[in-house]
Design an enzyme around this catalytic site. Structure first.
Site, PDB file in Angstrom:
ATOM      1  N   THR A 142       5.846 -16.823 -11.469  1.00 62.41           N
ATOM      2  CA  THR A 142       5.259 -16.500 -10.152  1.00 62.41           C
ATOM      3  C   THR A 142       3.824 -16.011 -10.330  1.00 62.41           C
ATOM      4  OG1 THR A 142       6.015 -14.174 -10.054  1.00 62.41           O
ATOM      5  CG2 THR A 142       7.504 -15.863  -9.152  1.00 62.41           C
TER       6      THR A 142
ATOM      7  N   ALA B  26       0.811  -1.228   0.000  1.00 64.00           N
ATOM      8  CA  ALA B  26       0.000   0.000   0.000  1.00 64.00           C
ATOM      9  C   ALA B  26       0.839   1.271   0.000  1.00 64.00           C
ATOM     10  CB  ALA B  26      -0.935  -0.012   1.208  1.00 64.00           C
TER      11      ALA B  26
ATOM     12  N   TYR C 219       9.469 -14.260 -13.301  1.00 63.24           N
ATOM     13  CA  TYR C 219       8.382 -13.384 -12.849  1.00 63.24           C
ATOM     14  C   TYR C 219       7.042 -13.909 -13.384  1.00 63.24           C
ATOM     15  CZ  TYR C 219       5.348  -9.264 -12.593  1.00 63.24           C
ATOM     16  OH  TYR C 219       4.294  -8.419 -12.337  1.00 63.24           O
TER      17      TYR C 219
ATOM     18  N   ILE D 172       1.402  -1.031 -16.429  1.00 57.95           N
ATOM     19  CA  ILE D 172       0.906   0.079 -15.618  1.00 57.95           C
ATOM     20  C   ILE D 172       2.101   0.939 -15.204  1.00 57.95           C
ATOM     21  CG2 ILE D 172      -0.461   0.698 -13.565  1.00 57.95           C
ATOM     22  CD1 ILE D 172      -2.001  -1.068 -15.650  1.00 57.95           C
TER      23      ILE D 172
END
Ligand SMILES: NC(=O)c1ccc[n+]([C@@H]2O[C@H](COP(=O)([O-])OP(=O)(O)OC[C@H]3O[C@@H](n4cnc5c(N)ncnc54)[C@H](OP(=O)(O)O)[C@@H]3O)[C@@H](O)[C@H]2O)c1
Lengths: 248, 85
Positions: free
Chosen positions: A159, A13, A156, A189
């Site tokens: 995973t 977060a 990656y 993103i």
């Protein structure tokens, strides 16, 4: 009286998609428990969410430290008292760019420990908090590369493939107890995770994206907001692409 | 440990089992074992663990969750976490 305010635990977060998810859920009336390693960044996100009217607690924890994660959930269990944990939104994750021959196995272990190991442990501990109330929602972060693969990101991608498989399996396993399990699968993103990409590489990627632009964290957060709303109450086992048509 | 506390814990354990397995309190006895009745299946086992953790305010290790194969075993395991029977 039973509180109707949903309680959402968001990992990762402090930045990026996790931060955007925190702001989104704060806007929609969730109480928040925010987790990452960087306490100062977390305090800033806490203040931003509080300004939107949310009740927010923060915990600085390295999610690869299994004992620390167990201790964290002990604390959360006590802090929640009789309140239910409504959503786990697990955004913490790292990416590793390396060709197969140049992948150090020690680096692979570290990435697995965070992107897979911590994900399993968080699902285990959060679902136990949810089980008693026979309701809850585990929302994980997969990726476009889980399905499509990506040269130079095999570990990656593996995973994230594991995360997608986990979603499907846990949706089946936990569904009978009222717990939903979903994932969002972002494309490209613009966050710290992708900040190292050159302009040229970004242009190449954009040419492959239907909408011809890169995505923003708040666009992923909007999908997270939907999946964490009562409108999504009958959705489980779903992996929602948020990629501008990258995977089409 | 006072007898009263031990009795309370036994009553709490019985209620937790009965709630999680959705059976009558009278069905809960030390010999009751996992999978010995249709109500104590794998889904109910997960609910049972959550119920016990909440009632006794403990967090059980995975090995203990796997080992919790009967009511008697649950008492032994919970004793390790400071709950006396
Ligand atoms: N950005 C993309 O294009 C993209 C695409 C597909 C999937 N995703 C996935 O979306 C998720 C979020 O990505 P993002 O773009 O928001 O990344 P980001 O901006 O780099 O943020 C990653 C977050 O994870 C936290 N984190 C990293 N390692 C941690 C650890 N060991 N313990 C606790 N927290 C840790 C970081 O906080 P601290 O540093 O404070 O600990 C940070 O809050 C990831 O799972 C990523 O794989 C992203």
């Amino acid at each position: 009286m039973i509180s109707k305010t949903p309680v959402s635990l968001i990992t990762g977060a402090s930045r990026g998609i996790g931060r955007a998810a925190a702001l989104k859920l704060a806007q929609t009336g969730h109480e928040l428990i925010l987790i990452a390693r960087d306490l100062i960044a977390l305090e800033q996100v806490q203040a931003d969410c509080q300004a939107l009217g949310a009740l927010v607690s923060i915990y600085a924890v390295d999610l690869t430290d299994r004992d620390a994660v167990t201790a964290l959930f002990r604390q959360i269990h006590t802090a929640l008292q009789d309140k239910a944990l409504s959503h786990l939104v697990h955004c913490a994750g790292q990416m590793q760019d390396s060709l197969l021959a140049m992948t150090r196995l020690t680096d692979m272990d570290k990435l697995m420990a965070l992107n897979v190991g911590a994900t399993v442990q968080l699902c285990q501990l959060a679902s136990k908090l949810m089980l008693r109330h026979k309701t809850g929602h585990l929302l994980l972060l997969s990726s476009k590369v889980a399905e499509a693969g990506s040269a130079g990101q095999a570990v990656y991608a593996a995973t994230k493939g594991a995360v997608s498989a986990l979603v499907k399996s846990l949706a089946k396993e936990l569904g009978p107890t009222g717990i939903r399990v979903n994932a969002v699968a972002p494309g490209f993103i613009e966050t710290d995770l992708t900040a190292h990409y050159s302009e040229e590489k970004k242009q190449q990627l954009m040419a492959q994206i239907s909408l011809r632009r890169l995505g923003q964290a708040d666009e992923v957060a909007a999908a997270i907001g939907f999946l964490c709303s009562t409108d999504a109450g009958y959705i489980t086992g779903h992996i929602l692409a948020v990629d501008g048509g990258f995977s089409v | 440990m006072s007898n009263e506390l031990i009795q309370t814990n036994t009553a709490k354990l019985t209620t937790a089992f009965a709630t999680a397995l959705v059976v009558a309190d009278t069905q809960i006895h030390d010999d009751l074992a996992y999978n010995s009745i249709k109500e104590w299946d794998s889904t109910a086992h997960m609910l049972l663990i959550a119920e016990l953790e909440n009632v006794f305010n403990v967090m059980l290790d995975t090995d203990d969750i796997i080992d919790m194969s009967s009511v008697a075993k649950a008492k032994v395991i919970l004793s390790k976490y400071g709950v006396s029977f």
